[in-house]
Every structure is written in C-alpha cells, then in structure tokens.
Design an enzyme around this catalytic site. Sequence first.
Site, short mmCIF file in Angstrom:
data_model
loop_
_atom_site.label_atom_id
_atom_site.label_comp_id
_atom_site.label_asym_id
_atom_site.label_seq_id
_atom_site.Cartn_x
_atom_site.Cartn_y
_atom_site.Cartn_z
N ASP A 14 0.82 -1.21 0.00
CA ASP A 14 0.00 0.00 0.00
C ASP A 14 0.86 1.26 0.00
OD1 ASP A 14 -2.29 -1.51 0.01
OD2 ASP A 14 -2.72 -1.25 2.13
N ARG A 94 0.62 4.51 17.55
CA ARG A 94 0.27 5.55 16.56
C ARG A 94 0.64 6.97 17.00
NH1 ARG A 94 1.02 1.69 13.66
NH2 ARG A 94 -0.66 0.74 12.45
N ASP A 123 -6.92 3.62 12.66
CA ASP A 123 -5.62 4.29 12.54
C ASP A 123 -5.71 5.67 11.90
OD1 ASP A 123 -4.19 2.38 13.84
OD2 ASP A 123 -3.46 1.37 12.05
N SER A 178 -3.72 -9.36 7.23
CA SER A 178 -3.31 -7.98 7.44
C SER A 178 -2.73 -7.90 8.85
CB SER A 178 -4.51 -7.04 7.30
OG SER A 178 -4.15 -5.72 7.64
#
Length: 407
Positions: A14, A94, A123, A178
């Site tokens: 990605d 994050r 996210d 994932s």
Amino acid sequence: MREKVILAYSGGLDTTTIIPWLKENFDYDVVCCCVDCGQGNELDGLDERAKLSGASKLYIENIIDEFCDDYIMPCVKAGAVYEHKYLLGTSMARPVIAKKLVEIARKEGATAICHGATGKGNDQIRFELAIKALAPDLKIIAPWRMTDVWTLQSRDDEIAYCKQHDIDLPFDANHSYSRDRNLWHISHEGLELEDPANEPNYDDLLVLGVTPEKAPDEGEYVTMTFEAGIPKTLNGKEMKVSEIITELNALGGKHGIGIVDIVENRVVGMKSRGVYETPGGTILMAAHEQLEELVLDRETLRTKKDMGNLFAQIVYEGKWFTPLREAVQAFVDVTQKYVTGEVKFKLYKGNIIKAGETSPYSLYNESLASFTTGDLYDHHDASGFITLFGLPLKVRAMKMQENEKKK
C-alpha cells in the site's frame, strides 16, 4: 521547488504504491519516514524499495525506547485494557509515530503528511488527531478516502499500477493476513478471521509463539522487580524496559501466553474481528497487577480500575495528545509511588500462575488477615459496623413489611 510530503512508510504494498501516486497526482517531492517501534526484519530492504519507487529520501527512525518508556509504560501502570481483552498494541504506537512524522516534516520543511490507513479503520483517526494536535498547519493526505483520485481497489490493482510506473516489487497478488507489528504485539486480521464463526488457523497465523497445546509440558518460573510501577529486573538481571519486554516476548511465546481472539468495537462504529499476540505484554501487565493488589488500598484500587478503563478508551480513540490523557496519567502516576517490590510467577501452557509477591509497602498484615485474634482487630467491632452498613437494607425491608400489612 516542489512541495514536500512526508509519507508514513511501512514498506508494504500500500505505502509503496502511494509513492508514485503522490508524485503523479500532486507532483510532490515524497520523503518517506519509517518509524521503528520494534518491527524487526520487516525493515529489511526498505531503503532500496523506497528509492526504487520514487522517494527522494527515506528516514528510518528508531524510537523503541521512547515507545516503551513514554507510551507503553503509562498504559501498563494504568492497567489500560480495551474491552477487557485488547492490550492496545497498535493504539499505543500511533501517537509516537505521528509525533516523529511531524518532527521530520518540520526538519524537511514539508507542507503535508500522508498515511496509508483506510477509511474503515481506527488508525486514520489516531494518526490525524495526533497530527492536528501537534501541527495544525500541516495538510493531511489520506489516499484511501480520496476515491475520486485513488481508484485502486485491490492488491492486483496496486501491483499493476506499480508495473505501469516501471516499479518491479517483490509482491504478489496472493492475499495474506493484514498484520501490524511492534515490540509490544502483532495483530492479525483478514482471511478466515473475517467470519467470527471460523476458528483461527493458528498454525498459519501465529508469529511470536505457539498455542498452549504446543507449549512445553514443564512450567517455568519467572521473577521480576518493580520500582514505582516500572519493571527493573527480570530473573535477577537489571534491564531497561525494552529489553525486559523483548525477553518476556520470548518466554511468553514459548509457553503460549497472550493469544487473544476478539471481536472489538471500532471507533468508526463497526465491529471487527482479530487475533492479537501479546506474549510479553500480557506477562508484564499481570506481574504489575500482581504487585498492585498488595500495595494499593481498596478505594484507590477501585478508582484506579475505572481510570484504567477510561485511559484505555482515550488511547484507543487516538486522543493521546489531550489534556484528558495528561490528567488521567497524572492520577495514575500518583498511585504508582509505592508499587515497588518483587513478584514471582510460573508460565505454563498459556497460564500465568502466581507464585508469591513481596513489597516493603505491602498493606497485607498477617495479624489482621489470620484467623487468630490480634491486637489490631476486635471481633466485637464488626457488630456495630454491620448494623450501620446494613441500616438502609433493614429500613427498606421494614417499610415493605409495613405496606404489605396495609393491603
């Protein structure tokens, strides 16, 4: 000069595809930034891949110790667990990643930060709330939400796009789980996990350890010490927090510790199913809680559990850089002043079995707790206490009897 954009780069398909996409659609000078929170060998070959894809520069920033000391440990001390199971592995990382992205943006004079989070996940919220709090002037680019420009809908589309731009990458179209990995945990989503009716295929899924069934038949004792809520030694050896977590990951993985299958409620309103491996984190949280129950008084412990749940929600929702998080953390820090001592436990087939704990600040008093009458406690005192404590119940029952007789 072209405007610069800082891309949060993982090296996956990605974010690799996003590099030529940013150049083609916005004529940006793309500077990639990979923030190392303990991803291990996932960082291998990143520099070559980023440059091959058209990035002008790649930063690889190691913030493992900062992540452990300033983000993981506040959550451990708070006992922050989202929906009783999730130990916040992705959520905690994050804000520190976003903080580093902002630092690189300032250093490079960039005008925008780009991330590869989808429009369905948590996210995007965590990254963007942190960036807004730290750098409200920077533009945020989220390709997956820009459906008028981002037309790629699958791994096949992304691979084809890269080939069109003469980028030959070691990716294929075979879909896999994932995953998100850092020193604290690894998460798994997709494939059979998308249907909650399916049992996880643990033989293909697990990365950090084994299932309890495949763990050794012999248990293993572990001893840890804490000072003011912070782990200091493991089996007698003094280590920094990141080293302790690394060692606990190996021990926990070996004994099938910390595998959680959960259907959680995302911030955006949907439920999602995933499997989390948090072997070292699960042990550390349990050891810390084991010591806390010895040194915290009843009211403080009860209130702290409520604040821990609130802290977990704050972190999960991406609200790290807020006055509320600072205030709750300040409360937690006060409770940790005397969380000092030693705990011992045994790891055995997915279980963490307590094997003793000591603290110079222990509130456990043997003369009070034993069945032998001591000087500090008179059994007769309990009668008056129970009379007053149960008075509301008695008054209500008397009133109910009185009304019953009137019928």
